[in-house]
Design a protein around this motif. Structure first.
Motif, PDB file in Angstrom:
ATOM      1  N   GLY A 146       0.841  -1.210   0.000  1.00 42.78           N
ATOM      2  CA  GLY A 146       0.000   0.000   0.000  1.00 42.78           C
ATOM      3  C   GLY A 146       0.868   1.249   0.000  1.00 42.78           C
ATOM      4  O   GLY A 146       1.970   1.250  -0.536  1.00 42.78           O
ATOM      5  N   GLY A 147       0.336   2.307   0.590  1.00 37.08           N
ATOM      6  CA  GLY A 147       1.131   3.525   0.742  1.00 37.08           C
ATOM      7  C   GLY A 147       1.181   4.414  -0.486  1.00 37.08           C
ATOM      8  O   GLY A 147       1.896   5.419  -0.489  1.00 37.08           O
ATOM      9  N   THR A 148       0.422   4.091  -1.514  1.00 34.90           N
ATOM     10  CA  THR A 148       0.415   4.936  -2.714  1.00 34.90           C
ATOM     11  C   THR A 148      -0.776   5.889  -2.689  1.00 34.90           C
ATOM     12  O   THR A 148      -1.730   5.695  -1.933  1.00 34.90           O
ATOM     13  N   GLY A 149      -0.726   6.859  -3.559  1.00 33.69           N
ATOM     14  CA  GLY A 149      -1.856   7.776  -3.726  1.00 33.69           C
ATOM     15  C   GLY A 149      -2.278   8.421  -2.416  1.00 33.69           C
ATOM     16  O   GLY A 149      -1.440   8.751  -1.571  1.00 33.69           O
ATOM     17  N   ASN A 150      -3.585   8.608  -2.260  1.00 37.37           N
ATOM     18  CA  ASN A 150      -4.072   9.281  -1.064  1.00 37.37           C
ATOM     19  C   ASN A 150      -4.185   8.326   0.113  1.00 37.37           C
ATOM     20  O   ASN A 150      -5.263   7.883   0.488  1.00 37.37           O
ATOM     21  N   SER A 151      -3.026   8.039   0.674  1.00 37.80           N
ATOM     22  CA  SER A 151      -2.962   7.070   1.769  1.00 37.80           C
ATOM     23  C   SER A 151      -2.039   7.604   2.850  1.00 37.80           C
ATOM     24  O   SER A 151      -1.430   8.661   2.705  1.00 37.80           O
ATOM     25  N   ILE A 152      -1.965   6.850   3.930  1.00 36.24           N
ATOM     26  CA  ILE A 152      -0.883   7.057   4.894  1.00 36.24           C
ATOM     27  C   ILE A 152       0.234   6.122   4.481  1.00 36.24           C
ATOM     28  O   ILE A 152      -0.010   4.927   4.301  1.00 36.24           O
ATOM     29  N   THR A 153       1.405   6.632   4.286  1.00 38.95           N
ATOM     30  CA  THR A 153       2.509   5.738   3.992  1.00 38.95           C
ATOM     31  C   THR A 153       3.359   5.608   5.257  1.00 38.95           C
ATOM     32  O   THR A 153       2.962   6.092   6.323  1.00 38.95           O
ATOM     33  N   SER A 154       4.495   4.933   5.149  1.00 39.33           N
ATOM     34  CA  SER A 154       5.168   4.637   6.414  1.00 39.33           C
ATOM     35  C   SER A 154       5.717   5.906   7.049  1.00 39.33           C
ATOM     36  O   SER A 154       5.880   6.939   6.408  1.00 39.33           O
ATOM     37  N   ILE A 155       5.976   5.787   8.336  1.00 40.00           N
ATOM     38  CA  ILE A 155       6.320   6.954   9.151  1.00 40.00           C
ATOM     39  C   ILE A 155       7.822   7.175   9.121  1.00 40.00           C
ATOM     40  O   ILE A 155       8.584   6.293   9.507  1.00 40.00           O
ATOM     41  N   VAL A 156       8.243   8.333   8.627  1.00 40.24           N
ATOM     42  CA  VAL A 156       9.667   8.653   8.693  1.00 40.24           C
ATOM     43  C   VAL A 156      10.031   8.801  10.165  1.00 40.24           C
ATOM     44  O   VAL A 156       9.382   9.556  10.892  1.00 40.24           O
ATOM     45  N   HIS A 157      11.027   8.036  10.593  1.00 37.79           N
ATOM     46  CA  HIS A 157      11.350   8.113  12.017  1.00 37.79           C
ATOM     47  C   HIS A 157      12.825   7.909  12.292  1.00 37.79           C
ATOM     48  O   HIS A 157      13.624   7.849  11.368  1.00 37.79           O
ATOM     49  N   THR A 158      13.141   7.806  13.530  1.00 35.10           N
ATOM     50  CA  THR A 158      14.521   7.950  13.985  1.00 35.10           C
ATOM     51  C   THR A 158      14.900   6.792  14.900  1.00 35.10           C
ATOM     52  O   THR A 158      14.297   5.727  14.832  1.00 35.10           O
TER      53      THR A 158
END
Ligand code: SRM
Ligand code: SRM
Ligand code: SRM
Ligand code: SRM
Ligand code: SF4
Ligand code: SF4
Ligand code: SF4
Ligand code: SF4
Ligand code: SF4
Ligand code: SF4
Ligand code: SF4
Ligand code: SF4
Lengths: 403, 360, 403, 360
Positions: D117-129
């Motif tokens: 998933g994660g394409t188009g109008n979605s939530i994609t993965s969380i940039v994190h640390t």
């Protein structure tokens, strides 16, 4: 004071040409008979040819018991222009809304012709009637005649300045509260603060009846009271359709220009989502016969605007998003807030620090704490963007500690 | 000329406005329904009960002689039972109930040299200040430029052909008495030379610590001159704000060679559509050129025409420029973008272009 | 390193539940055979129950001749978790666009399994391949194997950081220049600056092929190079009509959302006033089959974004509104500007002052003077609002004087 | 474990990307015509010559074991001749030319525990640390909250039903590694207790003048303690930035009772429609509650749903809130507005509401 000298004014004469009314003609009209105005003409011509003013820093002059209302002024060329060696102005508190009768105007003229230059500003940019130029010894007599005629001085220096307002309910269909009545009330309530400077700096009130803000209160007053409403815009649908028929392009001129993006128009019905309306007035301005502010009217109070000297210009910002303004004015809770604000500012404000600058310096949050207002989202354009929060409490071994 | 004080009154406040309101206003106070502008300079306010009030607005230089004020009073008596008012932009408004009086009044006003207009989408009179007429601070004159600019734009006062309201203001120094900081077009007197130190008077007239403290850029340093306390000015650091002069008369900034005006545009105060905005620097410097400041009037005329031609209906100057972007405005106007335009004060960082939203 | 201990991890086990892939499962997979990962599991469980990390400030560790690329790390509980008493990460420069073959990935895994925790980040938020945790003595061997396999370290400390880019022309129809090629070129051009920290602070490059900015360059890089075009948007009108027919509400979704307010749609033709187009990409994004960026493509260069520490976050701001990016890259004038900027920043920047903060401190105008760029209107959102202009010249007795 | 150096190479730079590009990309490099999203998680890029590249995007925890990476390699070999890539948000993308391989690949990925998933109008993965996994600075963990939040929003990863893209980011301290300052929703680890002074280590480990200079609010003053140079901290002035800790390990801020996260919303980086925006404070403090931070996931879920329900199509979080205004957002979300929300840093004055544009 008879006029005995005639100045050559080739440069100023150029400013008698053209269609806009000429201030030079006004000065000349007075200079016909008034020696002060005549010397002013000479001095001004000299300024024009030298590209430089010829006035010195004003000294402290005034009328007995008052600290404000007079701007002292002396020329730096007193030998050459002796009649304006003193040339002080009086600031006279105008009636709310700048309404006059011909009789009142003549009374003012009579007083000024007897004691001053015969020149005025109708009005100064704070709103006062300005009597432009007289000698120190004339101040008391002018003052006495003015009060006898029912007029009083306005503000200057670090005091409440002459409050001013738009004509509001007197002539405008959009006035959301009675600006003229409130202005008269405020002016009288604060007579002492107006006449006897005791603040860190000046303090201006301006009252506009609706968000069109016809006295520029949001930009030019420490306390800006701007009328608004909180229910629904009144719509006469038949009239809307008439506007459409008569050439108003409702989509382009209104729907697409509404900052709340909350208007729809299907060619027949205008649909306003009032919960998103920003109360900007635009749609009402364009179709005054069809739309009108709602019925639940009051005002938003904003605080702190000023010119740039010296930390940069400020616009007033929201302190009370909605307040009813109804008689009896003296029972309004609002005065308590004003009092708290003034107390705090007088105590902690620096010399020549306007209240807006004071708030900028101590921070809105701390200011609210001190004056006893709850912080609300309406006070900000948006919440903070930086992570530097001064959290005021932390826990230590199980218990909450106040720092 | 001093006279006997009969009975000294203080703190009486201004006269109550109700004494000055014509009967039609008293009757319809708070009961106005809508307005129309039947012709430029004439407002017709219609009350719930159908009553009609006509306001005829005439341009004013603001600096008025008692002679002229008496003329106004005469006209008010002749056409409107003595009732008149002034506006927040210093125009005079005659308050009529008889429609048939409008034209004769306008004719009389024109004969008196006062054009009628300033309503609706027009240029109305210029909010301005004292200048060389009365202020010690002035970097330029006020009334003279105002006259020249209004002469040059008189047709926009007498008609309503502009896209929106256009508010011009002038202030003769950075103190900005008036609404210069939030005007569609602002004319601002500026100094460009650091204060000259009057070494003789300074120790007598000024408190050195106050003077030093007054300078926001710390350009002023205490020194001893001729055995007396004085100050020196680091010219590089001076931004010509004149705050030092306000507290110390021995530090004049006025200088014929270097004083002049700057032009600022795109401000507004109304909430209509866009929130209030500050004016932004368009032209950093135009030398004083009295009596008619032709470079100033020329520059303003060009900006007005550009906006008039290109803005959407109802768009104020600042709204138009915001839509097309400042780079495009500079390209269209031919005004040269310079270092001076780039902010370097408190909030400078926020004025940089922080996106790829550009026009080409 | 065999795993001899087994930790109870009741809290971490909770994070094995749920549909999103679990990092705990990853650590456990490595902990099956790797003592470092096993100890990490134990330490992390302890952190979870204590709500606190257990890492000390990193010491200075690295590989020979390099000043960056390794983050030293030690636990504060070395007795309890001896296998992670050292737990340094390596930052390995990824290939442009993060493309790999399965073979390349296996090579990396082989190296890391032999020398480290068996854990990685694919990738770090600057873009590097992160080898997560090993001992000091393993660093050189890892490095040698990496270079043998054609990989090199990335940046850390006050150096050029590993440049990164969107996949650009490799897979995107909107790429206005070859992001991957430019990124590879920059990375190699600045190998020395990347490996040997000599700046006042870190220096990041990020390359996006179009204004959608899929590597967040405007927010996270000292030098942001964002593709754009300067001629007209390419329109396939037939396709536009198809979108309209298939349900795209062109007025609501495109015309009213265009920030340049420069699109008109009459139900048949789409009319774009390209001279007012802000190059935002929105209309193209919504109708990728019908619209495309123009043909005269290049990039806008913005400078100075960063996270908030400690003067507040910055976004990059325009330095070059349009620049052609074409091979041979090394002949681009651009490098001269970079050099000037670095010279200035190295000379006058404070320790730990990013270039964006430096510009804020000295002022954009002065910065431009120093690096030899002309000020242009594209660099500002709007001209100054305050009147405090440092005019640099004045006249004295008829002649112009430089201050 | 150290091994022999055969031939030490330095400064070779990364491998050239061309080695890793599948033939279809090499052939159509720079010749892509358009793309479609045939189903969530699958991109179809079509070249001028009609060639079609399918990218299958799978969610990733970013922290990957070599075990898992080898699994990816296996799948890449099985379905796409060994070609794959990672995205700027750390997802993995398999690059296929055979449409018929899409479904089997997705099935295998799901079996491996990696939703597509994660394409188009979605939530994609969380940039994190790094969080408690690797960083000394962390005020909260990174991976744990990310996992909990993604679990809770998994259907928005696997579908494309949101009004626009929704980018979430997390940083475990104010250093903000990642894009927290410009995200639709940002989760930011924060300390709330001033540094505790380790009086024993401080003189040994830190240079007092550096420490004093590091504090932006001048909260740190040098003192002498037990005859040794040390510092004291004026707690009222501390804004918990940890800049002192960065230069001096003897000033730790971590404190289990007072550490936690704050939630920031409405940022973006793309130029699409609105210019890039910073995230703004929504929730000043939520205590750390591992392992699943239910208060954080709950709060985020509520904000996501509110936006999903009320925004116009294509409107990012910040664009939606800008349209309706923050007061209305606070009313709708039920989040309490507090003193903490009011800016008091550098540009505070510009964040005050400077107009009468209000909703009621
Ligand atoms: C007469 C008037 C200009 C005019 O021609 O209309 C005026 C004239 C002066 N103003 Fe003003 N101000 C006048 C309205 C304003 C306004 C407009 C307003 O009130 O709406 C402003 C901007 C709004 C504001 O208050 O910020 C204004 C902002 C200033 C400032 C800057 C104050 C600041 O905080 O930024 C100064 C400087 C100062 O106070 O030291 C100033 C100072 C002065 C002084 C007293 C000069 C001085 O430094 O001593 C001027 C005296 C001129 C003279 O010789 O008569 N004047 N001044 C206006 C008052 C007339 C009246 O009472 O009706
Ligand atoms: C008479 C006056 C108030 C007073 O008590 O003196 C006044 C009166 C009216 N204003 Fe005003 N405005 C007056 C100064 C202002 C000012 C203040 C200023 O210019 O310093 C503003 C704010 C200007 C700004 O934003 O910079 C002002 C912004 C408006 C607006 C908003 C215009 C806009 O699009 O931004 C309206 C609405 C409209 O005209 O559509 C408005 C509308 C009106 C209406 C139509 C209200 C009504 O229904 O009676 C009045 C006739 C307007 C006209 O001239 O066409 N009035 N009006 C002032 C006349 C000044 C003059 O002599 O020209
Ligand atoms: C590993 C990584 C986070 C991650 O898990 O992905 C990371 C980790 C650290 N960053 Fe970062 N930063 C990482 C990308 C970023 C980014 C994002 C980016 O580059 O796009 C930023 C924001 C953008 C920017 O540069 O402003 C970032 C802004 C910071 C800052 C604040 C810098 C500033 O000027 O505001 C610090 C503090 C400092 O430099 O003293 C910092 C400091 C650190 C340190 C070295 C902690 C310290 O104070 O010594 C962290 C080491 C953690 C560890 O133990 O491994 N890290 N750091 C990222 C690098 C991986 C890689 O190379 O791919
Ligand atoms: C693969 C990736 C680039 C890469 O080299 O790795 C990528 C690829 C694409 N992006 Fe992106 N974007 C990628 C990160 C980003 C980022 C960066 C980020 O999120 O940190 C942004 C900026 C986000 C922001 O503004 O905060 C980004 C903002 C966009 C936009 C603008 C969306 C908007 O309305 O603001 C588009 C246009 C669109 O989707 O309509 C876009 C469009 C696209 C397209 C359609 C471009 C194309 O034609 O190939 C690609 C498929 C998008 C999709 O997922 O539906 N891409 N895209 C990144 C995938 C990350 C992921 O795994 O989810
Ligand atoms: S501010 Fe509003 S109420 Fe007052 S005159 Fe202007 S339009 Fe009328
Ligand atoms: S008053 Fe303004 S915001 Fe409200 S509906 Fe009318 S145009 Fe829109
Ligand atoms: S703007 Fe300056 S010069 Fe003009 S009246 Fe005000 S204080 Fe005097
Ligand atoms: S004019 Fe302003 S900046 Fe210049 S010396 Fe005086 S106070 Fe300082
Ligand atoms: S930044 Fe533009 S060119 Fe690069 S991947 Fe994103 S949409 Fe494509
Ligand atoms: S790219 Fe953006 S600004 Fe340009 S026409 Fe399309 S929507 Fe409008
Ligand atoms: S955000 Fe802070 S705690 Fe997290 S990795 Fe970066 S420096 Fe470390
Ligand atoms: S945390 Fe920041 S504000 Fe607090 S003492 Fe340390 S440096 Fe100063």
């Amino acid at each position: 004071m008879a006029v005995d000298k005639k100045y050559d004014t080739p440069m100023l004469d150029e400013l008698e040409k053209g269609e806009w009314p000429s201030f030079v003609k006004e000065i000349k009209a007075a200079a016909e008979w008034n020696a002060m105005s005549n010397d002013l003409l000479g001095l001004l011509e000299q300024s024009y040819s030298e590209k430089m003013g010829h006035w010195k820093h004003g000294g402290i002059v005034g009328v007995m018991g008052y600290g404000g209302g007079i701007i002292g002024r002396y020329t730096d060329l007193p030998e050459k222009y002796p009649n304006i060696s003193h040339f002080h102005t009086l600031r006279i508190n105008m009636p709310s809304g700048w309404f006059y009768t011909s009789e009142a105007l003549r009374t003012l003229c009579d007083i000024w012709d007897a004691h001053g230059s015969g020149l005025t500003n109708m009005h100064g940019s704070t709103g006062d009637i300005i009597f432009l130029g007289t000698r120190t010894e004339e101040l008391e007599p002018v003052f006495n005649k003015l009060t006898a005629a029912g007029f009083d001085l306005g503000g200057s220096g670090s005091d409440v300045r002459t409050p001013s307002c738009c004509c509001g309910k007197a002539r405008c269909e959009w006035a959301c509260y009675d600006t003229m009545a409130l202005t008269h009330f405020i002016t009288n309530k604060f007579q002492d603060e107006l006449h006897r400077p005791a603040f860190p700096y000046k303090m201006k009130f301006k009252m506009s009846g609706c968000p069109n803000d016809c006295v520029a209160s949001v930009a030019r007053s420490d306390i800006s009271i701007i009328g608004t409403w909180r229910d629904e815009i009144q719509v006469d649908m038949q009239k809307v359709r008439e506007y459409a028929k008569n050439g108003t392009d409702i989509v382009k001129e209104i729907v697409m220009m509404c900052p709340g993006k909350c208007i729809e128009w299907d060619g027949k019905d205008l649909n306003i989502d009032n919960s998103s309306c920003l109360h900007c007035m635009h749609c009402i301005n364009v179709m005054p016969k069809a739309l009108a502010p709602g019925k639940d009217r009051g005002a938003v109070v904003l605080v702190g605007s000023k010119a740039p000297i010296v930390e940069g210009a400020l616009l007033s910002s929201v302190m009370i998003p909605f307040m009813k303004i109804e008689e009896p004015f003296d029972e309004m809770e609002f005065w308590k807030l004003i009092e708290n604000m003034w107390d705090l500012w007088c105590e902690e404000g620096k010399n020549r620090e306007r209240i807006g600058e004071f708030i900028q310096r101590v921070g809105m949050g701390n200011f609210l704490d001190s004056v006893g207002l709850e912080p609300i989202a309406e006070m900000v354009a948006h919440p903070r963007e930086n992570p530097y929060v001064f959290y005021e409490e932390y826990f230590e071994e199980g218990e909450e500690v106040e720092k | 000329m001093a006279e006997e004080v009969l009975q000294r009154k203080t703190d009486i406040g201004p006269p109550h406005y109700s004494k000055f309101l014509p009967p039609i206003i008293k009757e319809n106070y708070g009961k106005w329904k809508y307005h129309e502008i039947p012709r430029p300079g004439v407002l017709m306010h219609v009350a719930d009960n159908g009553a009609k009030l006509y306001s005829v607005r005439a341009g004013s230089p603001r600096l008025l002689s008692t002679f002229k004020i008496r003329k106004y009073a005469e006209l008010a008596d002749k056409y409107c039972d003595g009732y008149l008012r002034f506006t927040s932009r210093h125009n005079v408004e005659f308050l009529l109930t008889k429609e048939e009086n409008i034209n004769p009044l306008i004719a009389d006003l024109n004969a008196l040299g006062h054009p009628v207009g300033g309503t609706g989408n027009s240029i109305t009179s210029i909010v301005h200040t004292q200048g060389w007429i009365h202020c010690h601070s002035a970097a330029t004159d006020a009334s003279g430029i105002v006259k020249a600019v209004m002469d040059d734009n008189i047709e926009y006062f007498k008609t309503m052909v502009l896209p929106g309201k256009l508010r011009i203001a002038l202030a003769c120094c950075l103190n900005m008495c008036g609404a210069v900081h939030c005007s569609d077009i602002a004319i601002l007197g500026i100094h460009r030379r650091p204060p000259k130190i009057n070494k003789v008077n300074l120790p007598k007239m000024c408190e050195i610590p106050n003077v030093v403290a007054s300078c926001p850029t710390a350009a002023i340093r205490p020194v001893v001159y001729d055995g007396k306390p004085s100050v020196e000015i680091l010219e590089d650091k001076c931004m010509f704000c004149a705050n030092c002069f306000t507290v110390c008369p021995a530090l004049p900034l006025a200088d014929p060679l270097n004083d002049g005006v700057s032009i600022w545009i795109g401000g507004k105060v109304s909430n209509a559509r866009h929130e209030p905005m500050f004016s932004k620097l368009a032209i950093p410097f135009i030398p004083n050129n009295p009596p008619r400041w032709p470079e100033v009037t020329g520059a303003i005329r060009k900006i007005v025409e550009l906006w008039a031609k290109n803005a959407h209906k109802h768009e104020r100057m600042g709204e138009w420029i915001e839509r097309i972007g400042w780079p495009k405005f500079f390209r269209m106007s031919g005004i040269e973008f310079q270092k001076e335009h780039i902010d370097d004060f408190k909030y400078a960082g926020l004025t940089y272009k922080r996106s790829a939203h550009l026009t080409y």
